[in-house]
Design a protein around this motif. Structure first.
Motif, PDB file in Angstrom:
ATOM      1  N   GLN A 161       0.868  -1.169   0.000  1.00 57.88           N
ATOM      2  CA  GLN A 161       0.000   0.000   0.000  1.00 57.88           C
ATOM      3  C   GLN A 161       0.907   1.220   0.000  1.00 57.88           C
ATOM      4  O   GLN A 161       1.638   1.460   0.961  1.00 57.88           O
ATOM      5  N   ASP A 162       0.855   1.993  -1.079  1.00 55.06           N
ATOM      6  CA  ASP A 162       1.796   3.091  -1.276  1.00 55.06           C
ATOM      7  C   ASP A 162       1.041   4.348  -1.709  1.00 55.06           C
ATOM      8  O   ASP A 162       0.455   4.385  -2.793  1.00 55.06           O
ATOM      9  N   PRO A 163       1.007   5.394  -0.884  1.00 56.19           N
ATOM     10  CA  PRO A 163       0.300   6.626  -1.268  1.00 56.19           C
ATOM     11  C   PRO A 163       0.968   7.306  -2.466  1.00 56.19           C
ATOM     12  O   PRO A 163       2.180   7.195  -2.658  1.00 56.19           O
ATOM     13  N   LEU A 164       0.167   8.013  -3.246  1.00 50.97           N
ATOM     14  CA  LEU A 164       0.706   8.737  -4.389  1.00 50.97           C
ATOM     15  C   LEU A 164       1.226  10.102  -3.966  1.00 50.97           C
ATOM     16  O   LEU A 164       0.674  10.747  -3.067  1.00 50.97           O
ATOM     17  N   ARG A 177       5.063  24.524  -2.148  1.00 48.81           N
ATOM     18  CA  ARG A 177       4.011  23.974  -1.291  1.00 48.81           C
ATOM     19  C   ARG A 177       4.536  22.752  -0.527  1.00 48.81           C
ATOM     20  O   ARG A 177       5.366  21.993  -1.016  1.00 48.81           O
ATOM     21  N   GLU A 178       4.014  22.558   0.676  1.00 49.25           N
ATOM     22  CA  GLU A 178       4.358  21.363   1.448  1.00 49.25           C
ATOM     23  C   GLU A 178       3.484  20.183   1.071  1.00 49.25           C
ATOM     24  O   GLU A 178       3.873  19.026   1.247  1.00 49.25           O
ATOM     25  N   CYS A 179       2.285  20.477   0.548  1.00 45.65           N
ATOM     26  CA  CYS A 179       1.340  19.422   0.181  1.00 45.65           C
ATOM     27  C   CYS A 179       0.517  19.910  -1.005  1.00 45.65           C
ATOM     28  O   CYS A 179       0.205  21.109  -1.105  1.00 45.65           O
ATOM     29  N   ILE A 180       0.178  18.992  -1.904  1.00 42.06           N
ATOM     30  CA  ILE A 180      -0.565  19.344  -3.116  1.00 42.06           C
ATOM     31  C   ILE A 180      -1.989  18.810  -3.021  1.00 42.06           C
ATOM     32  O   ILE A 180      -2.219  17.692  -2.539  1.00 42.06           O
ATOM     33  N   ASP A 181      -2.951  19.616  -3.502  1.00 39.76           N
ATOM     34  CA  ASP A 181      -4.355  19.237  -3.497  1.00 39.76           C
ATOM     35  C   ASP A 181      -4.885  19.225  -4.929  1.00 39.76           C
ATOM     36  O   ASP A 181      -4.259  19.769  -5.841  1.00 39.76           O
ATOM     37  N   THR A 241       4.817   6.838  -3.951  1.00 38.77           N
ATOM     38  CA  THR A 241       5.875   7.531  -3.214  1.00 38.77           C
ATOM     39  C   THR A 241       7.192   6.771  -3.235  1.00 38.77           C
ATOM     40  O   THR A 241       8.266   7.375  -3.273  1.00 38.77           O
ATOM     41  N   LYS A 242       7.140   5.439  -3.224  1.00 41.60           N
ATOM     42  CA  LYS A 242       8.383   4.663  -3.251  1.00 41.60           C
ATOM     43  C   LYS A 242       9.168   4.899  -4.533  1.00 41.60           C
ATOM     44  O   LYS A 242      10.401   4.828  -4.526  1.00 41.60           O
ATOM     45  N   ILE A 252      13.848  16.334 -10.670  1.00 44.35           N
ATOM     46  CA  ILE A 252      12.459  16.078 -10.262  1.00 44.35           C
ATOM     47  C   ILE A 252      12.376  16.092  -8.728  1.00 44.35           C
ATOM     48  O   ILE A 252      13.203  15.470  -8.060  1.00 44.35           O
ATOM     49  N   ILE A 253      11.385  16.793  -8.221  1.00 42.86           N
ATOM     50  CA  ILE A 253      11.103  16.718  -6.794  1.00 42.86           C
ATOM     51  C   ILE A 253       9.667  16.240  -6.616  1.00 42.86           C
ATOM     52  O   ILE A 253       8.888  16.221  -7.578  1.00 42.86           O
ATOM     53  N   TYR A 254       9.319  15.853  -5.402  1.00 45.54           N
ATOM     54  CA  TYR A 254       7.951  15.389  -5.174  1.00 45.54           C
ATOM     55  C   TYR A 254       7.397  15.992  -3.893  1.00 45.54           C
ATOM     56  O   TYR A 254       8.139  16.372  -2.980  1.00 45.54           O
ATOM     57  N   ARG A 255       6.078  16.093  -3.865  1.00 52.85           N
ATOM     58  CA  ARG A 255       5.380  16.583  -2.691  1.00 52.85           C
ATOM     59  C   ARG A 255       4.226  15.630  -2.374  1.00 52.85           C
ATOM     60  O   ARG A 255       3.608  15.073  -3.284  1.00 52.85           O
ATOM     61  N   PRO A 256       3.893  15.460  -1.097  1.00 52.76           N
ATOM     62  CA  PRO A 256       2.777  14.582  -0.736  1.00 52.76           C
ATOM     63  C   PRO A 256       1.472  15.109  -1.327  1.00 52.76           C
ATOM     64  O   PRO A 256       1.313  16.315  -1.539  1.00 52.76           O
ATOM     65  N   PHE A 257       0.543  14.197  -1.579  1.00 54.25           N
ATOM     66  CA  PHE A 257      -0.770  14.569  -2.083  1.00 54.25           C
ATOM     67  C   PHE A 257      -1.770  14.527  -0.932  1.00 54.25           C
ATOM     68  O   PHE A 257      -1.709  13.628  -0.083  1.00 54.25           O
ATOM     69  N   SER A 258      -2.685  15.474  -0.909  1.00 55.51           N
ATOM     70  CA  SER A 258      -3.575  15.635   0.242  1.00 55.51           C
ATOM     71  C   SER A 258      -4.605  14.516   0.382  1.00 55.51           C
ATOM     72  O   SER A 258      -5.069  14.232   1.489  1.00 55.51           O
ATOM     73  N   ASP A 259      -4.965  13.871  -0.727  1.00 54.35           N
ATOM     74  CA  ASP A 259      -5.980  12.815  -0.674  1.00 54.35           C
ATOM     75  C   ASP A 259      -5.327  11.517  -0.214  1.00 54.35           C
ATOM     76  O   ASP A 259      -4.703  10.804  -0.998  1.00 54.35           O
ATOM     77  N   SER A 260      -5.486  11.219   1.068  1.00 54.09           N
ATOM     78  CA  SER A 260      -4.845  10.018   1.624  1.00 54.09           C
ATOM     79  C   SER A 260      -5.448   8.731   1.071  1.00 54.09           C
ATOM     80  O   SER A 260      -4.848   7.658   1.182  1.00 54.09           O
ATOM     81  N   ASN A 261      -6.639   8.826   0.502  1.00 57.60           N
ATOM     82  CA  ASN A 261      -7.275   7.639  -0.086  1.00 57.60           C
ATOM     83  C   ASN A 261      -6.708   7.300  -1.457  1.00 57.60           C
ATOM     84  O   ASN A 261      -6.962   6.217  -1.982  1.00 57.60           O
TER      85      ASN A 261
END
Length: 293
Positions: A161-164, A177-181, A241-242, A252-261
Protein backbone atom coordinates in the motif's frame (compact mmCIF):
# COMPACT_ATOMS: atom_id res chain seq x y z
CA UNK A 1 -12.05 -48.85 -14.86
CA UNK A 2 -9.78 -47.88 -11.99
CA UNK A 3 -6.02 -48.25 -11.64
CA UNK A 4 -6.43 -50.23 -8.42
CA UNK A 5 -8.62 -52.77 -10.26
CA UNK A 6 -5.82 -53.29 -12.77
CA UNK A 7 -3.32 -53.61 -9.93
CA UNK A 8 -5.50 -56.29 -8.27
CA UNK A 9 -5.84 -58.08 -11.61
CA UNK A 10 -2.07 -58.11 -12.12
CA UNK A 11 -1.47 -59.56 -8.65
CA UNK A 12 -4.07 -62.33 -9.15
CA UNK A 13 -2.44 -63.20 -12.48
CA UNK A 14 1.03 -63.13 -10.92
CA UNK A 15 0.21 -65.34 -7.93
CA UNK A 16 -2.58 -67.36 -9.57
CA UNK A 17 -4.53 -66.87 -6.37
CA UNK A 18 -7.18 -64.46 -5.15
CA UNK A 19 -6.22 -65.01 -1.51
CA UNK A 20 -2.51 -64.37 -2.07
CA UNK A 21 -3.32 -61.27 -4.14
CA UNK A 22 -5.48 -60.01 -1.27
CA UNK A 23 -2.63 -60.59 1.16
CA UNK A 24 0.05 -58.78 -0.84
CA UNK A 25 -2.23 -55.82 -1.59
CA UNK A 26 -3.48 -55.65 2.02
CA UNK A 27 -7.04 -56.01 0.78
CA UNK A 28 -9.81 -58.44 1.65
CA UNK A 29 -10.42 -61.36 -0.74
CA UNK A 30 -14.06 -60.30 -1.37
CA UNK A 31 -12.78 -56.88 -2.49
CA UNK A 32 -10.34 -58.53 -4.89
CA UNK A 33 -13.06 -60.81 -6.26
CA UNK A 34 -15.46 -57.90 -6.75
CA UNK A 35 -12.80 -55.79 -8.50
CA UNK A 36 -12.05 -58.61 -10.96
CA UNK A 37 -15.75 -59.22 -11.56
CA UNK A 38 -16.32 -55.50 -12.20
CA UNK A 39 -13.40 -55.51 -14.62
CA UNK A 40 -14.75 -58.52 -16.49
CA UNK A 41 -18.20 -56.95 -16.67
CA UNK A 42 -16.80 -53.70 -18.04
CA UNK A 43 -14.67 -55.49 -20.65
CA UNK A 44 -17.34 -58.06 -21.47
CA UNK A 45 -14.83 -60.93 -21.27
CA UNK A 46 -13.85 -63.53 -18.70
CA UNK A 47 -10.26 -62.89 -17.62
CA UNK A 48 -9.66 -66.04 -15.52
CA UNK A 49 -10.53 -69.72 -15.57
CA UNK A 50 -11.50 -70.48 -12.00
CA UNK A 51 -11.55 -73.85 -10.25
CA UNK A 52 -11.19 -75.07 -6.71
CA UNK A 53 -7.57 -75.92 -7.42
CA UNK A 54 -6.20 -73.06 -9.54
CA UNK A 55 -6.75 -69.73 -11.24
CA UNK A 56 -5.54 -69.34 -14.82
CA UNK A 57 -5.68 -66.49 -17.33
CA UNK A 58 -7.97 -66.83 -20.35
CA UNK A 59 -6.80 -65.68 -23.80
CA UNK A 60 -8.54 -62.37 -23.15
CA UNK A 61 -6.85 -62.25 -19.76
CA UNK A 62 -3.42 -62.68 -21.34
CA UNK A 63 -4.09 -59.75 -23.65
CA UNK A 64 -5.43 -57.55 -20.86
CA UNK A 65 -2.49 -58.43 -18.62
CA UNK A 66 0.02 -57.07 -21.11
CA UNK A 67 -1.90 -53.80 -21.47
CA UNK A 68 -2.62 -53.54 -17.73
CA UNK A 69 1.06 -53.82 -16.88
CA UNK A 70 1.88 -50.96 -19.28
CA UNK A 71 -0.93 -48.79 -17.90
CA UNK A 72 0.01 -49.36 -14.27
CA UNK A 73 3.71 -48.82 -15.02
CA UNK A 74 2.89 -45.54 -16.80
CA UNK A 75 0.71 -44.39 -13.89
CA UNK A 76 3.43 -45.17 -11.37
CA UNK A 77 5.94 -43.34 -13.54
CA UNK A 78 3.71 -40.26 -13.43
CA UNK A 79 3.69 -40.38 -9.64
CA UNK A 80 7.46 -40.81 -9.58
CA UNK A 81 7.93 -37.79 -11.86
CA UNK A 82 5.56 -35.69 -9.76
CA UNK A 83 7.49 -36.62 -6.62
CA UNK A 84 10.68 -35.73 -8.45
CA UNK A 85 9.19 -32.38 -9.46
CA UNK A 86 8.56 -31.54 -5.83
CA UNK A 87 11.99 -32.76 -4.72
CA UNK A 88 13.88 -31.01 -7.52
CA UNK A 89 11.77 -27.86 -7.05
CA UNK A 90 11.51 -27.15 -10.75
CA UNK A 91 8.86 -25.58 -12.94
CA UNK A 92 7.73 -22.21 -14.31
CA UNK A 93 5.66 -19.36 -12.91
CA UNK A 94 4.05 -16.72 -15.12
CA UNK A 95 3.41 -13.37 -13.42
CA UNK A 96 1.92 -10.19 -14.88
CA UNK A 97 2.81 -6.82 -13.39
CA UNK A 98 2.22 -3.20 -14.47
CA UNK A 99 5.40 -1.50 -15.77
CA UNK A 100 4.61 1.81 -14.06
CA UNK A 101 3.98 0.32 -10.66
CA UNK A 102 6.35 0.43 -7.71
CA UNK A 103 6.99 -3.21 -6.89
CA UNK A 104 9.82 -2.73 -4.42
CA UNK A 105 8.32 -5.11 -1.88
CA UNK A 106 7.58 -7.71 -4.53
CA UNK A 107 11.12 -7.46 -5.89
CA UNK A 108 12.49 -8.34 -2.46
CA UNK A 109 10.04 -11.22 -2.14
CA UNK A 110 10.90 -12.55 -5.58
CA UNK A 111 14.64 -12.23 -4.94
CA UNK A 112 14.36 -14.24 -1.73
CA UNK A 113 12.29 -16.90 -3.49
CA UNK A 114 14.77 -17.26 -6.36
CA UNK A 115 17.64 -17.66 -3.90
CA UNK A 116 15.91 -20.64 -2.31
CA UNK A 117 14.40 -22.08 -5.52
CA UNK A 118 16.98 -21.38 -8.25
CA UNK A 119 15.57 -24.08 -10.56
CA UNK A 120 12.12 -22.55 -10.74
CA UNK A 121 11.82 -20.14 -13.67
CA UNK A 122 9.83 -16.95 -13.09
CA UNK A 123 8.64 -15.21 -16.25
CA UNK A 124 7.44 -11.63 -15.84
CA UNK A 125 5.05 -9.97 -18.28
CA UNK A 126 4.65 -6.20 -18.22
CA UNK A 127 0.99 -5.45 -18.92
CA UNK A 128 -1.48 -2.84 -17.78
CA UNK A 129 -3.74 -3.94 -14.88
CA UNK A 130 -6.78 -4.50 -17.09
CA UNK A 131 -4.82 -6.76 -19.44
CA UNK A 132 -3.37 -8.64 -16.47
CA UNK A 133 -6.88 -9.22 -15.17
CA UNK A 134 -8.05 -10.48 -18.57
CA UNK A 135 -4.99 -12.74 -18.92
CA UNK A 136 -5.68 -14.30 -15.52
CA UNK A 137 -9.27 -14.98 -16.56
CA UNK A 138 -8.05 -16.64 -19.77
CA UNK A 139 -5.53 -18.79 -17.89
CA UNK A 140 -2.50 -17.18 -19.57
CA UNK A 141 -0.94 -16.12 -16.26
CA UNK A 142 -0.54 -17.88 -12.91
CA UNK A 143 -0.45 -14.65 -10.91
CA UNK A 144 -1.05 -10.98 -11.47
CA UNK A 145 -0.10 -7.90 -9.47
CA UNK A 146 -2.85 -5.28 -9.38
CA UNK A 147 -5.80 -4.06 -7.30
CA UNK A 148 -8.48 -6.79 -7.44
CA UNK A 149 -12.17 -6.14 -6.82
CA UNK A 150 -14.08 -9.33 -7.66
CA UNK A 151 -13.91 -12.01 -4.93
CA UNK A 152 -16.14 -14.27 -7.04
CA UNK A 153 -13.51 -14.40 -9.77
CA UNK A 154 -10.19 -13.98 -7.97
CA UNK A 155 -8.32 -14.84 -4.81
CA UNK A 156 -5.57 -12.56 -3.56
CA UNK A 157 -3.20 -11.58 -0.79
CA UNK A 158 -2.39 -7.91 -0.16
CA UNK A 159 1.28 -7.00 0.12
CA UNK A 160 1.67 -3.32 -0.77
CA UNK A 161 0.00 0.00 0.00
CA UNK A 162 1.80 3.09 -1.28
CA UNK A 163 0.30 6.63 -1.27
CA UNK A 164 0.71 8.74 -4.39
CA UNK A 165 2.82 11.87 -4.46
CA UNK A 166 3.00 14.67 -7.04
CA UNK A 167 6.24 14.99 -9.02
CA UNK A 168 7.35 18.23 -10.67
CA UNK A 169 10.40 20.12 -11.88
CA UNK A 170 12.29 21.80 -9.00
CA UNK A 171 11.55 25.23 -10.51
CA UNK A 172 7.80 24.69 -10.65
CA UNK A 173 5.80 27.17 -8.50
CA UNK A 174 4.10 24.32 -6.65
CA UNK A 175 7.51 23.23 -5.36
CA UNK A 176 7.03 25.84 -2.63
CA UNK A 177 4.01 23.97 -1.29
CA UNK A 178 4.36 21.36 1.45
CA UNK A 179 1.34 19.42 0.18
CA UNK A 180 -0.56 19.34 -3.12
CA UNK A 181 -4.35 19.24 -3.50
CA UNK A 182 -6.68 18.58 -6.46
CA UNK A 183 -7.43 22.30 -6.68
CA UNK A 184 -3.73 22.97 -7.31
CA UNK A 185 -4.11 21.19 -10.65
CA UNK A 186 -6.21 24.06 -12.04
CA UNK A 187 -4.51 25.34 -15.18
CA UNK A 188 -1.77 22.69 -14.94
CA UNK A 189 -0.87 20.08 -17.52
CA UNK A 190 -1.16 16.56 -16.10
CA UNK A 191 0.77 13.52 -17.24
CA UNK A 192 -1.32 10.54 -16.15
CA UNK A 193 -1.49 6.80 -16.20
CA UNK A 194 -3.28 5.68 -19.35
CA UNK A 195 -6.83 4.34 -19.26
CA UNK A 196 -5.61 0.77 -18.67
CA UNK A 197 -5.01 1.84 -15.06
CA UNK A 198 -7.90 2.36 -12.65
CA UNK A 199 -5.93 5.21 -11.08
CA UNK A 200 -6.45 7.15 -14.33
CA UNK A 201 -10.19 7.25 -13.73
CA UNK A 202 -9.83 7.84 -9.98
CA UNK A 203 -7.58 10.91 -10.46
CA UNK A 204 -9.86 12.45 -13.07
CA UNK A 205 -12.92 11.81 -10.89
CA UNK A 206 -11.15 13.44 -7.92
CA UNK A 207 -10.35 16.53 -9.99
CA UNK A 208 -13.93 16.91 -11.18
CA UNK A 209 -15.27 16.47 -7.66
CA UNK A 210 -13.02 19.37 -6.62
CA UNK A 211 -14.44 21.46 -9.48
CA UNK A 212 -11.37 21.09 -11.68
CA UNK A 213 -11.52 20.08 -15.33
CA UNK A 214 -8.07 18.44 -15.66
CA UNK A 215 -5.92 19.22 -18.67
CA UNK A 216 -4.30 15.95 -19.73
CA UNK A 217 -1.01 16.60 -21.52
CA UNK A 218 -0.25 12.92 -21.99
CA UNK A 219 -1.39 9.49 -20.81
CA UNK A 220 1.11 6.64 -20.72
CA UNK A 221 1.95 3.30 -19.18
CA UNK A 222 5.69 4.01 -19.29
CA UNK A 223 7.10 5.35 -16.04
CA UNK A 224 10.33 6.50 -17.70
CA UNK A 225 8.42 8.58 -20.25
CA UNK A 226 6.31 10.10 -17.49
CA UNK A 227 9.35 11.21 -15.47
CA UNK A 228 11.17 12.50 -18.55
CA UNK A 229 8.23 14.71 -19.46
CA UNK A 230 8.08 16.09 -15.92
CA UNK A 231 11.83 16.76 -15.98
CA UNK A 232 11.32 18.61 -19.29
CA UNK A 233 8.79 20.93 -17.56
CA UNK A 234 5.88 19.57 -19.60
CA UNK A 235 3.56 18.95 -16.66
CA UNK A 236 2.87 17.34 -13.31
CA UNK A 237 2.40 13.64 -12.58
CA UNK A 238 1.38 11.41 -9.69
CA UNK A 239 3.49 8.40 -8.84
CA UNK A 240 3.73 5.96 -5.92
CA UNK A 241 5.87 7.53 -3.21
CA UNK A 242 8.38 4.66 -3.25
CA UNK A 243 9.15 5.51 -6.87
CA UNK A 244 9.39 9.23 -6.07
CA UNK A 245 11.98 8.56 -3.36
CA UNK A 246 14.51 7.18 -5.85
CA UNK A 247 14.16 9.86 -8.55
CA UNK A 248 16.98 12.30 -9.30
CA UNK A 249 16.20 15.29 -7.05
CA UNK A 250 18.19 17.61 -9.34
CA UNK A 251 15.60 17.25 -12.11
CA UNK A 252 12.46 16.08 -10.26
CA UNK A 253 11.10 16.72 -6.79
CA UNK A 254 7.95 15.39 -5.17
CA UNK A 255 5.38 16.58 -2.69
CA UNK A 256 2.78 14.58 -0.74
CA UNK A 257 -0.77 14.57 -2.08
CA UNK A 258 -3.58 15.64 0.24
CA UNK A 259 -5.98 12.81 -0.67
CA UNK A 260 -4.84 10.02 1.62
CA UNK A 261 -7.28 7.64 -0.09
CA UNK A 262 -5.38 8.02 -3.35
CA UNK A 263 -2.86 5.25 -3.01
CA UNK A 264 -1.58 2.28 -4.89
CA UNK A 265 -2.81 -0.97 -3.33
CA UNK A 266 -1.26 -4.10 -4.72
CA UNK A 267 -2.07 -7.76 -4.23
CA UNK A 268 -0.75 -11.05 -5.54
CA UNK A 269 -3.81 -12.30 -7.42
CA UNK A 270 -4.79 -15.63 -8.97
CA UNK A 271 -7.97 -16.92 -10.59
CA UNK A 272 -10.36 -18.58 -8.18
CA UNK A 273 -10.72 -22.32 -8.76
CA UNK A 274 -8.00 -22.45 -11.41
CA UNK A 275 -5.36 -25.17 -11.26
CA UNK A 276 -2.04 -23.73 -10.12
CA UNK A 277 1.13 -25.60 -11.10
CA UNK A 278 3.44 -26.99 -8.45
CA UNK A 279 5.91 -24.11 -8.79
CA UNK A 280 3.13 -21.56 -8.20
CA UNK A 281 2.09 -23.37 -5.01
CA UNK A 282 5.72 -23.33 -3.90
CA UNK A 283 5.80 -19.54 -4.34
CA UNK A 284 2.62 -19.03 -2.31
CA UNK A 285 3.84 -21.34 0.47
CA UNK A 286 7.24 -19.65 0.56
CA UNK A 287 5.81 -16.12 0.76
CA UNK A 288 3.40 -17.08 3.55
CA UNK A 289 6.00 -18.98 5.58
CA UNK A 290 8.51 -16.12 5.29
CA UNK A 291 5.76 -13.67 6.30
CA UNK A 292 6.07 -11.63 3.13
CA UNK A 293 2.30 -11.85 2.67
Amino acid sequence: MEIRHLEYFIEVARHKSFSVAAEVTHTSQPSISKAIKDLETELGKALFYRSTKYVKLTDAGELVLEQAQQIVAAFRNINTQLEGLAQLQTGKIHIGLPPITAVTTFSHMLGAFKSEYPRIQVQLFEYGPKKIEASLEDGLLDFGIFTPEDPELFEWIWFEQDPLSVIMHPNHPLALRECIDYKDFAGEQLILYNSDYKLHDIIIAGCKKAGINPEIAFATSQRELMTQMVAAKLGLALLPTKICQVLNSETIIYRPFSDSNLCLQLALVWKKGRYLPHAAHELLTFLKEKHFL
